[in-house]
Design a protein around this motif. Sequence first.
Motif, PDB file in Angstrom:
ATOM      1  N   ALA A  44      31.171  19.938  25.064  1.00  0.00           N
ATOM      2  CA  ALA A  44      29.977  20.591  25.616  1.00  0.00           C
ATOM      3  C   ALA A  44      29.781  20.203  27.078  1.00  0.00           C
ATOM      4  O   ALA A  44      29.397  21.039  27.913  1.00  0.00           O
ATOM      5  CB  ALA A  44      28.747  20.202  24.792  1.00  0.00           C
ATOM      6  N   LEU A  45      30.078  18.961  27.409  1.00  0.00           N
ATOM      7  CA  LEU A  45      29.931  18.495  28.784  1.00  0.00           C
ATOM      8  C   LEU A  45      30.906  19.212  29.709  1.00  0.00           C
ATOM      9  O   LEU A  45      30.528  19.657  30.802  1.00  0.00           O
ATOM     10  CB  LEU A  45      30.165  16.986  28.832  1.00  0.00           C
ATOM     11  N   ASP A  46      32.139  19.367  29.281  1.00  0.00           N
ATOM     12  CA  ASP A  46      33.147  20.044  30.108  1.00  0.00           C
ATOM     13  C   ASP A  46      32.890  21.537  30.226  1.00  0.00           C
ATOM     14  O   ASP A  46      33.165  22.141  31.273  1.00  0.00           O
ATOM     15  CB  ASP A  46      34.544  19.813  29.521  1.00  0.00           C
ATOM     16  N   GLU A  47      32.362  22.130  29.171  1.00  0.00           N
ATOM     17  CA  GLU A  47      32.154  23.577  29.162  1.00  0.00           C
ATOM     18  C   GLU A  47      30.744  23.981  29.598  1.00  0.00           C
ATOM     19  O   GLU A  47      30.393  25.150  29.562  1.00  0.00           O
ATOM     20  CB  GLU A  47      32.424  24.128  27.745  1.00  0.00           C
ATOM     21  N   ASP A  48      29.922  23.009  29.994  1.00  0.00           N
ATOM     22  CA  ASP A  48      28.539  23.261  30.405  1.00  0.00           C
ATOM     23  C   ASP A  48      27.770  23.991  29.311  1.00  0.00           C
ATOM     24  O   ASP A  48      27.094  24.992  29.550  1.00  0.00           O
ATOM     25  CB  ASP A  48      28.491  24.049  31.717  1.00  0.00           C
ATOM     26  N   ILE A  49      27.901  23.487  28.101  1.00  0.00           N
ATOM     27  CA  ILE A  49      27.122  23.988  26.971  1.00  0.00           C
ATOM     28  C   ILE A  49      25.945  23.032  26.789  1.00  0.00           C
ATOM     29  O   ILE A  49      26.117  21.889  26.390  1.00  0.00           O
ATOM     30  CB  ILE A  49      27.970  24.047  25.686  1.00  0.00           C
ATOM     31  N   HIS A  50      24.750  23.492  27.106  1.00  0.00           N
ATOM     32  CA  HIS A  50      23.592  22.602  27.136  1.00  0.00           C
ATOM     33  C   HIS A  50      23.183  22.173  25.734  1.00  0.00           C
ATOM     34  O   HIS A  50      22.742  23.006  24.933  1.00  0.00           O
ATOM     35  CB  HIS A  50      22.407  23.297  27.799  1.00  0.00           C
ATOM     36  N   PRO A  51      23.278  20.882  25.412  1.00  0.00           N
ATOM     37  CA  PRO A  51      22.754  20.417  24.131  1.00  0.00           C
ATOM     38  C   PRO A  51      21.238  20.278  24.223  1.00  0.00           C
ATOM     39  O   PRO A  51      20.684  20.141  25.316  1.00  0.00           O
ATOM     40  CB  PRO A  51      23.412  19.039  23.969  1.00  0.00           C
ATOM     41  N   PRO A  52      20.543  20.313  23.114  1.00  0.00           N
ATOM     42  CA  PRO A  52      19.094  20.081  23.166  1.00  0.00           C
ATOM     43  C   PRO A  52      18.789  18.616  23.440  1.00  0.00           C
ATOM     44  O   PRO A  52      19.616  17.726  23.197  1.00  0.00           O
ATOM     45  CB  PRO A  52      18.627  20.485  21.762  1.00  0.00           C
ATOM     46  N   SER A  53      17.610  18.378  23.953  1.00  0.00           N
ATOM     47  CA  SER A  53      17.143  17.008  24.116  1.00  0.00           C
ATOM     48  C   SER A  53      16.873  16.398  22.751  1.00  0.00           C
ATOM     49  O   SER A  53      16.617  17.109  21.773  1.00  0.00           O
ATOM     50  CB  SER A  53      15.852  17.007  24.946  1.00  0.00           C
ATOM     51  N   ILE A  54      16.944  15.084  22.666  1.00  0.00           N
ATOM     52  CA  ILE A  54      16.510  14.435  21.438  1.00  0.00           C
ATOM     53  C   ILE A  54      15.014  14.672  21.251  1.00  0.00           C
ATOM     54  O   ILE A  54      14.287  14.952  22.203  1.00  0.00           O
ATOM     55  CB  ILE A  54      16.811  12.919  21.450  1.00  0.00           C
ATOM     56  N   THR A  55      14.559  14.560  20.028  1.00  0.00           N
ATOM     57  CA  THR A  55      13.149  14.744  19.711  1.00  0.00           C
ATOM     58  C   THR A  55      12.442  13.388  19.697  1.00  0.00           C
ATOM     59  O   THR A  55      13.072  12.332  19.811  1.00  0.00           O
ATOM     60  CB  THR A  55      12.984  15.409  18.337  1.00  0.00           C
ATOM     61  N   THR A  56      11.147  13.431  19.531  1.00  0.00           N
ATOM     62  CA  THR A  56      10.395  12.176  19.436  1.00  0.00           C
ATOM     63  C   THR A  56      10.823  11.386  18.202  1.00  0.00           C
ATOM     64  O   THR A  56      10.909  10.155  18.256  1.00  0.00           O
ATOM     65  CB  THR A  56       8.887  12.460  19.384  1.00  0.00           C
ATOM     66  N   ASP A  57      11.111  12.079  17.096  1.00  0.00           N
ATOM     67  CA  ASP A  57      11.621  11.384  15.913  1.00  0.00           C
ATOM     68  C   ASP A  57      12.980  10.767  16.206  1.00  0.00           C
ATOM     69  O   ASP A  57      13.296   9.673  15.720  1.00  0.00           O
ATOM     70  CB  ASP A  57      11.728  12.337  14.724  1.00  0.00           C
ATOM     71  N   GLY A  58      13.795  11.468  16.997  1.00  0.00           N
ATOM     72  CA  GLY A  58      15.092  10.930  17.375  1.00  0.00           C
ATOM     73  C   GLY A  58      14.955   9.655  18.187  1.00  0.00           C
ATOM     74  O   GLY A  58      15.716   8.695  18.008  1.00  0.00           O
ATOM     75  N   ALA A  59      13.975   9.629  19.083  1.00  0.00           N
ATOM     76  CA  ALA A  59      13.741   8.424  19.888  1.00  0.00           C
ATOM     77  C   ALA A  59      13.323   7.260  19.007  1.00  0.00           C
ATOM     78  O   ALA A  59      13.748   6.115  19.232  1.00  0.00           O
ATOM     79  CB  ALA A  59      12.667   8.702  20.937  1.00  0.00           C
TER      80      ALA A  59
END
Length: 410
Positions: free
Chosen positions: A313-328
């Motif tokens: 995703a980083l090489d192909e510029d595929i934007h991942p979602p941000s982590i959520t508050t539960d993820g934090a």
Amino acid sequence: MELAPAAPRADSISLADSFERYLQDKGKGRGGDGGNYRRNAARELKRFGRWAAGDCGRNEWTGIVPDDVDRDPTFEDLDERVFRAYARHLGSDRALKQNTIHTYYHYISAWCGWCTNEGYLEGHYARRASATAPLPDDDGRKPGDQQIWTPQQRHTLTRYVDDRVTDAIETYRTLPEDVDPLDRQRARYTILKAARDRALVFVIAYTAVRVGELLRDPNDPRRRGVQWGEISLDDGNMDVYRKKQQWDIASLPGPVIAPLRNYRTLMDPPTVQWPVFPTFDQRTLATLVRDELGEQGAIDDHRDEYARDFLLALDEDIHPPSITTDGARSILQRLSEAAEVDIEHPKHDYLAPHGGRRGMGEILVRGFGYTVAARYLDSSEKMIRKRYSHIEADELGALATEAINEIDSI
């Protein structure tokens, strides 16, 4: 290498056995036998177990097992209605204060969350709104119920995440030249994840930004998480969508700048629209990569060139979602345990995000007073005075002691 035994199935473990496993995980010392949290949690779990079995001193209560079934309570008997009933049961005890009821319930809720992570339950039933609805309003008479990161806790956690990044970089640098390319990618992936975690810890510890203003809220499209284009490391600030439903500028103090700058260099995000704190969840990223690259064909062959979908995703510029508050919260739970942070708190056995904000508020109130703290925390001075009233009480107590000593010395 010998593999650890798999976790038992929910239908093969009793509630009492799960209590003991949970307490071992949360206890301190060899075997997890010590610690105030374990002792207090054990007491409340025992109380919950008796209530679930119908042994709570009330003739009309027969427990959570159906009346026509003769067996002990099991996980299949648990759902949010059970926890709602238990919240109501605690609330009916007139000998308990409101904040005490909340404290007792939180011990059971923490166990429920652990059971969810272990696969014994399908969801965190105790945290759902319908389950907690019968709990009384907290009277706020026990400030200790609100976690505040202490300087020692902050130092322990930040030092740990610092060392974790350093170790990951050193491992990468010492890889042999002929190492398998995928192994080199895995080492880089470890660096990026450690650097993200470190940046998140420092931002939570020192900026006092609410975690809901920093990360993604699945239920609010306006809160999609801070992006790199919204951070200015040179100016020491970032744009956040505040609790008051408008964009505002938050300060980035000195300790935060270096971890963020180093993290950005290591990540080298392809665009400014990339989230500062992207998810590393493999299932989410696999779905995202397949959806984005589906039209190109030969997706699996392309994915096989990468050790992790995040790197693709980083090489192909595929934007991942941000982590959520539960993820934090999950990240802080993992890091608090790994760093062996000393925590004695009735509600949290890890350094929770709100504790970082309150810890910074404590520093500012003690160092610069309520007005400055209110501005930094994006809150009213009235609210800050109420939330940190224990500081004023300490100061007034010291003044009273000084006055008494002067009078007594005459």
